[in-house]
Design a protein around this motif. Sequence first.
Motif, PDB file in Angstrom:
ATOM      1  N   ASP A  38     -10.142  -0.453  -2.763  1.00  0.00           N
ATOM      2  CA  ASP A  38     -10.001  -0.693  -1.315  1.00  0.00           C
ATOM      3  C   ASP A  38      -9.137   0.399  -0.686  1.00  0.00           C
ATOM      4  O   ASP A  38      -8.158   0.126   0.016  1.00  0.00           O
ATOM      5  CB  ASP A  38      -9.399  -2.072  -1.046  1.00  0.00           C
ATOM      6  CG  ASP A  38      -9.437  -2.437   0.439  1.00  0.00           C
ATOM      7  OD1 ASP A  38     -10.296  -1.901   1.161  1.00  0.00           O
ATOM      8  OD2 ASP A  38      -8.577  -3.225   0.873  1.00  0.00           O
ATOM      9  N   PRO A  49      -6.648  -3.596   6.891  1.00  0.00           N
ATOM     10  CA  PRO A  49      -7.800  -4.389   6.425  1.00  0.00           C
ATOM     11  C   PRO A  49      -9.002  -4.299   7.360  1.00  0.00           C
ATOM     12  O   PRO A  49     -10.148  -4.336   6.903  1.00  0.00           O
ATOM     13  CB  PRO A  49      -7.248  -5.821   6.363  1.00  0.00           C
ATOM     14  CG  PRO A  49      -6.002  -5.807   7.199  1.00  0.00           C
ATOM     15  CD  PRO A  49      -5.454  -4.430   7.099  1.00  0.00           C
ATOM     16  N   ASN A  50      -8.771  -4.160   8.675  1.00  0.00           N
ATOM     17  CA  ASN A  50      -9.904  -4.075   9.603  1.00  0.00           C
ATOM     18  C   ASN A  50     -10.638  -2.738   9.492  1.00  0.00           C
ATOM     19  O   ASN A  50     -11.782  -2.625   9.926  1.00  0.00           O
ATOM     20  CB  ASN A  50      -9.433  -4.277  11.041  1.00  0.00           C
ATOM     21  CG  ASN A  50      -8.940  -5.686  11.287  1.00  0.00           C
ATOM     22  OD1 ASN A  50      -9.436  -6.639  10.694  1.00  0.00           O
ATOM     23  ND2 ASN A  50      -7.951  -5.832  12.150  1.00  0.00           N
ATOM     24  N   ARG A 109       0.828  -1.197   0.000  1.00  0.00           N
ATOM     25  CA  ARG A 109       0.000   0.000   0.000  1.00  0.00           C
ATOM     26  C   ARG A 109       0.865   1.250   0.000  1.00  0.00           C
ATOM     27  O   ARG A 109       1.968   1.282   0.565  1.00  0.00           O
ATOM     28  CB  ARG A 109      -0.933  -0.009   1.212  1.00  0.00           C
ATOM     29  CG  ARG A 109      -1.985  -1.098   1.084  1.00  0.00           C
ATOM     30  CD  ARG A 109      -2.830  -1.229   2.320  1.00  0.00           C
ATOM     31  NE  ARG A 109      -3.833  -0.197   2.478  1.00  0.00           N
ATOM     32  CZ  ARG A 109      -4.979  -0.161   1.813  1.00  0.00           C
ATOM     33  NH1 ARG A 109      -5.260  -1.086   0.904  1.00  0.00           N
ATOM     34  NH2 ARG A 109      -5.877   0.787   2.036  1.00  0.00           N
TER      35      ARG A 109
END
Length: 206
Positions: A111, A186-187, A2
């Motif tokens: 995302d 991710p959470n 990322r």
Amino acid sequence: MRIALVALQDPAQRRVVVARLTADGVRVAVLGEPVDGAVLAVDPGEAVASVQRVEAELGALSVLVCDAAPPASARFVDTDPAEWFAGVQRSMFVPFALIRAAVPALRRAGDSRILLIGNGWGAAQLEDSTARAAVQGGLVALMKTLARDLGPDGIIVNEIALPARSLDQPALASALAAAISYLAGPNGAAMAGQILTLGRGGELRP
């Protein structure tokens, strides 16, 4: 891997946030002066060019972290109306310009995250803070409407609210970095359009 662009006014917060994201395996660019651990520093005066440079040199931008510099404190009745509106506009311009420039890149990455850093409703508790509170209210509204508008594009938008008053700046910077790490990971996909308030709690507001 990322890629994040961090645009924070406070130098200590910038350093701690960059260190935490780097430890998470994120490649970080900063807006303004270079910071240890960041792999790139870009021009704060050119939002579109800065985002384009991040993409060209690091890859797809997937996290944007930004705040708004507060306007000067002044009594409302003593403030020239033109100065009041100009202060609010200057404060809102940087996050608006950065988000507007970054949205195409964040859409491409998928995302993705936009994390606004502010004071939430806490600024309204300060004296002589009508302009500052107006900016913070604007950030809340911007965050919530962007969360609705950009969610279908895979961009999750939230705000982290710092306490309006804090004496322990190192602890605050560490807590901010931990919150950014969580929401950028991710959470963080479990939250959208929300204000995550740092500190020991207090009055509940929408």
